[in-house]
Design a protein around this motif. Structure first.
Motif, PDB file in Angstrom:
ATOM      1  N   ALA A 132       7.113   0.766 -11.072  1.00 14.12           N
ATOM      2  CA  ALA A 132       5.894   1.578 -11.046  1.00 14.12           C
ATOM      3  C   ALA A 132       5.375   1.724  -9.617  1.00 14.12           C
ATOM      4  CB  ALA A 132       4.829   0.960 -11.950  1.00 14.12           C
ATOM      5  N   ALA A 133       5.427   0.644  -8.853  1.00 14.13           N
ATOM      6  CA  ALA A 133       4.992   0.708  -7.449  1.00 14.13           C
ATOM      7  C   ALA A 133       5.875   1.666  -6.656  1.00 14.13           C
ATOM      8  CB  ALA A 133       5.032  -0.691  -6.832  1.00 14.13           C
ATOM      9  N   LYS A 134       7.179   1.578  -6.885  1.00  9.48           N
ATOM     10  CA  LYS A 134       8.120   2.467  -6.188  1.00  9.48           C
ATOM     11  C   LYS A 134       7.831   3.927  -6.529  1.00  9.48           C
ATOM     12  CE  LYS A 134      12.506   3.037  -7.356  1.00  9.48           C
ATOM     13  NZ  LYS A 134      13.955   2.809  -7.578  1.00  9.48           N
ATOM     14  N   ASP A 135       7.580   4.216  -7.806  1.00  7.38           N
ATOM     15  CA  ASP A 135       7.278   5.594  -8.228  1.00  7.38           C
ATOM     16  C   ASP A 135       6.006   6.114  -7.586  1.00  7.38           C
ATOM     17  OD1 ASP A 135       9.551   5.623  -9.774  1.00  7.38           O
ATOM     18  OD2 ASP A 135       8.502   5.251 -11.668  1.00  7.38           O
ATOM     19  N   ILE A 136       4.966   5.269  -7.538  1.00  3.11           N
ATOM     20  CA  ILE A 136       3.700   5.682  -6.924  1.00  3.11           C
ATOM     21  C   ILE A 136       3.919   6.019  -5.454  1.00  3.11           C
ATOM     22  CG2 ILE A 136       1.412   4.851  -6.223  1.00  3.11           C
ATOM     23  CD1 ILE A 136       1.450   3.241  -8.940  1.00  3.11           C
ATOM     24  N   CYS A 137       4.630   5.161  -4.746  1.00  2.48           N
ATOM     25  CA  CYS A 137       4.892   5.410  -3.322  1.00  2.48           C
ATOM     26  C   CYS A 137       5.749   6.657  -3.128  1.00  2.48           C
ATOM     27  CB  CYS A 137       5.562   4.195  -2.680  1.00  2.48           C
ATOM     28  SG  CYS A 137       4.501   2.731  -2.571  1.00  2.48           S
ATOM     29  N   ASN A 138       6.800   6.804  -3.939  1.00  4.08           N
ATOM     30  CA  ASN A 138       7.687   7.962  -3.804  1.00  4.08           C
ATOM     31  C   ASN A 138       6.951   9.279  -4.056  1.00  4.08           C
ATOM     32  OD1 ASN A 138       9.843   6.330  -3.141  1.00  4.08           O
ATOM     33  ND2 ASN A 138      10.754   6.385  -5.173  1.00  4.08           N
ATOM     34  N   LEU A 142      -3.300  -6.951   7.871  1.00  2.85           N
ATOM     35  CA  LEU A 142      -3.858  -5.927   6.993  1.00  2.85           C
ATOM     36  C   LEU A 142      -3.795  -6.376   5.541  1.00  2.85           C
ATOM     37  CD1 LEU A 142      -2.257  -2.744   8.577  1.00  2.85           C
ATOM     38  CD2 LEU A 142      -4.696  -3.169   8.394  1.00  2.85           C
ATOM     39  N   THR A 143      -2.671  -6.970   5.166  1.00  3.56           N
ATOM     40  CA  THR A 143      -2.482  -7.444   3.802  1.00  3.56           C
ATOM     41  C   THR A 143      -3.440  -8.583   3.496  1.00  3.56           C
ATOM     42  OG1 THR A 143      -0.162  -6.781   3.905  1.00  3.56           O
ATOM     43  CG2 THR A 143      -0.764  -8.359   2.194  1.00  3.56           C
ATOM     44  N   LYS A 144      -3.582  -9.487   4.440  1.00  7.62           N
ATOM     45  CA  LYS A 144      -4.499 -10.613   4.269  1.00  7.62           C
ATOM     46  C   LYS A 144      -5.935 -10.114   4.139  1.00  7.62           C
ATOM     47  CE  LYS A 144      -5.840 -14.908   6.565  1.00  7.62           C
ATOM     48  NZ  LYS A 144      -5.668 -15.734   7.761  1.00  7.62           N
ATOM     49  N   ALA A 145      -6.286  -9.113   4.935  1.00  4.10           N
ATOM     50  CA  ALA A 145      -7.644  -8.565   4.883  1.00  4.10           C
ATOM     51  C   ALA A 145      -7.944  -7.969   3.513  1.00  4.10           C
ATOM     52  CB  ALA A 145      -7.823  -7.513   5.972  1.00  4.10           C
ATOM     53  N   LYS A 146      -6.933  -7.473   2.834  1.00  2.79           N
ATOM     54  CA  LYS A 146      -7.118  -6.914   1.497  1.00  2.79           C
ATOM     55  C   LYS A 146      -7.173  -7.993   0.420  1.00  2.79           C
ATOM     56  CE  LYS A 146      -7.412  -2.460   1.849  1.00  2.79           C
ATOM     57  NZ  LYS A 146      -8.522  -1.730   1.268  1.00  2.79           N
ATOM     58  N   GLY A 147      -6.864  -9.232   0.780  1.00  2.00           N
ATOM     59  CA  GLY A 147      -6.950 -10.329  -0.170  1.00  2.00           C
ATOM     60  C   GLY A 147      -5.731 -10.509  -1.055  1.00  2.00           C
ATOM     61  N   PHE A 148      -4.614  -9.899  -0.697  1.00  2.00           N
ATOM     62  CA  PHE A 148      -3.401 -10.074  -1.491  1.00  2.00           C
ATOM     63  C   PHE A 148      -2.872 -11.508  -1.320  1.00  2.00           C
ATOM     64  CE2 PHE A 148      -1.881  -5.352  -1.222  1.00  2.00           C
ATOM     65  CZ  PHE A 148      -3.029  -4.957  -1.864  1.00  2.00           C
ATOM     66  N   THR A 149      -2.306 -12.053  -2.385  1.00  3.13           N
ATOM     67  CA  THR A 149      -1.626 -13.348  -2.293  1.00  3.13           C
ATOM     68  C   THR A 149      -0.121 -13.177  -2.464  1.00  3.13           C
ATOM     69  OG1 THR A 149      -1.964 -13.767  -4.644  1.00  3.13           O
ATOM     70  CG2 THR A 149      -3.614 -14.661  -3.111  1.00  3.13           C
ATOM     71  N   HIS A 150       0.286 -12.146  -3.193  1.00  7.12           N
ATOM     72  CA  HIS A 150       1.696 -11.795  -3.382  1.00  7.12           C
ATOM     73  C   HIS A 150       1.805 -10.277  -3.337  1.00  7.12           C
ATOM     74  CE1 HIS A 150       1.424 -15.760  -5.293  1.00  7.12           C
ATOM     75  NE2 HIS A 150       2.711 -15.894  -5.010  1.00  7.12           N
ATOM     76  N   MET A 151       2.901  -9.775  -2.811  1.00 11.15           N
ATOM     77  CA  MET A 151       3.088  -8.321  -2.805  1.00 11.15           C
ATOM     78  C   MET A 151       4.574  -7.991  -2.826  1.00 11.15           C
ATOM     79  SD  MET A 151       2.184  -7.361   1.122  1.00 11.15           S
ATOM     80  CE  MET A 151       3.163  -5.891   1.175  1.00 11.15           C
ATOM     81  N   TRP A 152       4.861  -6.861  -3.475  1.00  6.41           N
ATOM     82  CA  TRP A 152       6.253  -6.399  -3.520  1.00  6.41           C
ATOM     83  C   TRP A 152       6.732  -6.029  -2.127  1.00  6.41           C
ATOM     84  CZ3 TRP A 152       8.672  -7.708  -7.611  1.00  6.41           C
ATOM     85  CH2 TRP A 152       8.119  -7.616  -8.884  1.00  6.41           C
ATOM     86  N   ILE A 153       7.994  -6.323  -1.870  1.00  8.38           N
ATOM     87  CA  ILE A 153       8.706  -5.855  -0.686  1.00  8.38           C
ATOM     88  C   ILE A 153       9.743  -4.859  -1.205  1.00  8.38           C
ATOM     89  CG2 ILE A 153      10.339  -6.543   1.128  1.00  8.38           C
ATOM     90  CD1 ILE A 153       7.532  -7.446   1.748  1.00  8.38           C
ATOM     91  N   GLY A 154       9.958  -3.777  -0.493  1.00  7.95           N
ATOM     92  CA  GLY A 154      10.825  -2.700  -0.983  1.00  7.95           C
ATOM     93  C   GLY A 154      12.306  -2.984  -0.884  1.00  7.95           C
ATOM     94  N   ALA A 155      12.740  -4.100  -1.456  1.00  2.56           N
ATOM     95  CA  ALA A 155      14.167  -4.446  -1.441  1.00  2.56           C
ATOM     96  C   ALA A 155      14.546  -5.048  -2.793  1.00  2.56           C
ATOM     97  CB  ALA A 155      14.466  -5.447  -0.327  1.00  2.56           C
ATOM     98  N   HIS A 204       0.675  -6.826  -6.324  1.00  5.36           N
ATOM     99  CA  HIS A 204       0.175  -5.749  -5.467  1.00  5.36           C
ATOM    100  C   HIS A 204       1.337  -5.169  -4.662  1.00  5.36           C
ATOM    101  CE1 HIS A 204      -4.121  -6.053  -6.144  1.00  5.36           C
ATOM    102  NE2 HIS A 204      -4.013  -7.375  -6.109  1.00  5.36           N
ATOM    103  N   TYR A 205       1.089  -4.035  -4.054  1.00  4.01           N
ATOM    104  CA  TYR A 205       2.096  -3.387  -3.215  1.00  4.01           C
ATOM    105  C   TYR A 205       1.387  -2.583  -2.139  1.00  4.01           C
ATOM    106  CZ  TYR A 205       0.739   0.672  -5.935  1.00  4.01           C
ATOM    107  OH  TYR A 205       0.001   1.665  -6.518  1.00  4.01           O
ATOM    108  N   VAL A 206       2.133  -2.210  -1.118  1.00  3.83           N
ATOM    109  CA  VAL A 206       1.630  -1.352  -0.043  1.00  3.83           C
ATOM    110  C   VAL A 206       2.625  -0.223   0.148  1.00  3.83           C
ATOM    111  CG1 VAL A 206       0.985  -1.220   2.392  1.00  3.83           C
ATOM    112  CG2 VAL A 206       0.547  -3.321   1.114  1.00  3.83           C
ATOM    113  N   CYS A 207       2.147   1.016   0.095  1.00  2.00           N
ATOM    114  CA  CYS A 207       2.977   2.178   0.427  1.00  2.00           C
ATOM    115  C   CYS A 207       2.829   2.461   1.919  1.00  2.00           C
ATOM    116  CB  CYS A 207       2.538   3.413  -0.355  1.00  2.00           C
ATOM    117  SG  CYS A 207       2.652   3.260  -2.142  1.00  2.00           S
ATOM    118  N   LYS A 208       3.910   2.882   2.545  1.00  6.08           N
ATOM    119  CA  LYS A 208       3.886   3.162   3.983  1.00  6.08           C
ATOM    120  C   LYS A 208       4.613   4.466   4.269  1.00  6.08           C
ATOM    121  CE  LYS A 208       5.466   1.154   8.382  1.00  6.08           C
ATOM    122  NZ  LYS A 208       6.119  -0.015   9.010  1.00  6.08           N
TER     123      LYS A 208
END
Length: 197
Positions: A85-91, A108-121, A178-182
């Motif tokens: 779902a994260a990949k689809d949103i970013c794509n 930036l990720t820490k500032a958002k309060g994430f503790t875990h996040m997907w990496i695109g691999a 959580h995830y981050v699109c770039k």
């Protein structure tokens, strides 16, 4: 006098069989905390400058709700979701899931309060061969936590964990994080131009 006191503390610690480090405070802890605080302040100031430039100088073209930083646009998820779902949103936004965390991206990720996040691999296509989803190129320098990847066929997607200094772990792709699109600012400008904005 200090050396005598220190020697007694070392002797008492050795006799009691406990590590010396537990008995004494970390002399560098305060300096590390101060350094982290300053890094966060610098990051906050940079983000404010970016927003002011966007508003008054028209220097970037990141979409609404995206953050511009160092020639890239970032979208931080508000909710946790599966890897697909994260990949689809970013794509759909013509972006990709963040793949490697630079020091600034960690902040930036820490500032958002994430503790875990997907990496695109993932290694979905071939077990044990991790590739970046955006390019299909093989991960050769992944920042794996000790003993990782270790989940076999049940854990095919990569998560960065704050608890382990943002090092990577393999997790089941149906877990929710959580995830981050770039995407680059250049690609964002091109997309906005195509839509007549």
């Amino acid at each position: 006098m200090f050396l005598i006191t220190l020697s007694i503390a070392v002797f008492n610690t050795a006799v009691q069989g406990q590590p010396l480090y537990d008995e004494m405070s970390d002399p560098c802890k305060e300096k590390r905390n101060t350094y982290e605080m300053y890094k966060e302040h610098v990051l906050s100031l940079q983000l404010v400058i970016n927003k002011l430039q966007e508003k008054y100088c028209n220097v970037t073209a990141c979409p609404d709700d995206w953050i511009s930083f160092e020639n890239n646009c970032y979208l931080f998820s508000e909710t946790k979701t599966t890897f697909e779902a994260a990949k689809d949103i970013c794509n759909k936004a013509r972006a990709y899931i963040l793949e490697d965390l630079s020091p600034w991206e960690m902040l930036l990720t820490k500032a958002k309060g994430f503790t875990h996040m997907w990496i695109g691999a993932t290694d979905i296509r071939q077990e044990g061969v991790y590739v970046y989803e955006s390019t299909g190129s093989r991960v050769t320098n992944g920042d794996w936590f000790k003993g990782q990847p270790g989940g076999g066929r049940d854990e095919n997607c990569v998560v960065a964990s704050k608890d382990n200094n943002w090092q990577w772990h393999d997790f089941p792709c149906n877990d929710r994080f959580h995830y981050v699109c770039k995407k680059t600012i250049a690609s964002a400008r091109k997309l906005l131009h195509l839509h007549g904005n």
